[in-house]
Design an enzyme around this catalytic site. Structure first.
Site, mmCIF file in Angstrom:
data_model
loop_
_atom_site.group_PDB
_atom_site.id
_atom_site.type_symbol
_atom_site.label_atom_id
_atom_site.label_comp_id
_atom_site.label_asym_id
_atom_site.label_seq_id
_atom_site.Cartn_x
_atom_site.Cartn_y
_atom_site.Cartn_z
ATOM 1 N N GLU A 31 16.560 0.610 1.202
ATOM 2 C CA GLU A 31 15.352 0.944 0.450
ATOM 3 C C GLU A 31 15.285 2.442 0.191
ATOM 4 O O GLU A 31 15.789 3.239 0.985
ATOM 5 C CB GLU A 31 14.112 0.541 1.261
ATOM 6 C CG GLU A 31 13.681 -0.896 1.072
ATOM 7 C CD GLU A 31 12.925 -1.090 -0.211
ATOM 8 O OE1 GLU A 31 13.380 -0.578 -1.262
ATOM 9 O OE2 GLU A 31 11.894 -1.737 -0.188
ATOM 10 N N ASP A 32 14.624 2.816 -0.893
ATOM 11 C CA ASP A 32 14.367 4.233 -1.133
ATOM 12 C C ASP A 32 13.235 4.708 -0.245
ATOM 13 O O ASP A 32 13.296 5.775 0.352
ATOM 14 C CB ASP A 32 14.071 4.506 -2.609
ATOM 15 C CG ASP A 32 12.972 3.628 -3.192
ATOM 16 O OD1 ASP A 32 12.424 2.765 -2.474
ATOM 17 O OD2 ASP A 32 12.658 3.795 -4.386
ATOM 18 N N ASP A 35 6.788 2.036 2.915
ATOM 19 C CA ASP A 35 5.445 2.484 3.254
ATOM 20 C C ASP A 35 4.658 1.357 3.901
ATOM 21 O O ASP A 35 4.732 1.177 5.102
ATOM 22 C CB ASP A 35 4.732 3.173 2.097
ATOM 23 C CG ASP A 35 4.816 2.418 0.781
ATOM 24 O OD1 ASP A 35 4.918 1.189 0.788
ATOM 25 O OD2 ASP A 35 4.763 3.071 -0.266
ATOM 26 N N PHE A 84 1.753 10.264 -1.777
ATOM 27 C CA PHE A 84 2.443 9.619 -2.889
ATOM 28 C C PHE A 84 3.542 10.555 -3.359
ATOM 29 O O PHE A 84 3.287 11.700 -3.715
ATOM 30 C CB PHE A 84 1.479 9.294 -4.037
ATOM 31 C CG PHE A 84 2.075 8.334 -5.013
ATOM 32 C CD1 PHE A 84 1.933 6.971 -4.832
ATOM 33 C CD2 PHE A 84 2.816 8.793 -6.091
ATOM 34 C CE1 PHE A 84 2.512 6.075 -5.717
ATOM 35 C CE2 PHE A 84 3.398 7.906 -6.980
ATOM 36 C CZ PHE A 84 3.243 6.543 -6.791
ATOM 37 N N ARG A 97 10.861 9.614 -12.071
ATOM 38 C CA ARG A 97 11.986 8.996 -11.365
ATOM 39 C C ARG A 97 13.245 9.859 -11.404
ATOM 40 O O ARG A 97 13.990 9.914 -10.446
ATOM 41 C CB ARG A 97 12.277 7.621 -11.974
ATOM 42 C CG ARG A 97 13.462 6.909 -11.383
ATOM 43 C CD ARG A 97 13.668 5.546 -11.998
ATOM 44 N NE ARG A 97 12.528 4.671 -11.824
ATOM 45 C CZ ARG A 97 12.295 3.939 -10.733
ATOM 46 N NH1 ARG A 97 13.118 3.986 -9.732
ATOM 47 N NH2 ARG A 97 11.237 3.173 -10.668
#
Length: 108
Positions: A31-32, A35, A84, A97
């Site tokens: 996963e990047d 959370d 975030f 991105r």
């Protein structure tokens, strides 16, 4: 995908299907960012349906204060605050991105 804007949508939209044979194989979910854990929970359920020998989770970024699941995150490159983040593959509704650094989104 599980985010809309800066908030979790509460559901996971599968953008790509799983086409590999995983039975009796050792699988690493990469996963990047982890959370809330909603995406990991969904991915783990999908992978386990294919009866792998083992499943591990690796992530570049991990938000321990946001994580609500019991699935262990086996490999964590960096723990980060519950902010975030955008850049380096992370986006805000498709924007940011392709930034080559990770930035905290600041709302004004």
């Amino acid at each position: 995908a599980s985010y809309h804007g800066t908030s979790s949508s509460g559901s996971v939209k599968h953008l790509v299907g799983l086409n590999e044979i995983l039975k009796d194989r050792h699988v690493v979910i990469v996963e990047d960012i982890v959370d809330t854990g909603l995406t990991i929970k969904s991915l783990m359920a999908s992978v386990l349906e294919h009866q792998p020998a083992e499943v591990r989770v690796a992530t570049l970024l991990y938000k321990p204060d946001a994580y609500h699941e019991k699935i262990p995150i086996d490999h964590i490159a960096l723990s980060v605050p519950n902010d975030f983040l955008v850049g380096y593959g992370l986006d805000y509704d498709g924007i940011g991105r392709n930034l080559n650094h990770i930035y905290k989104l600041v709302e004004e």
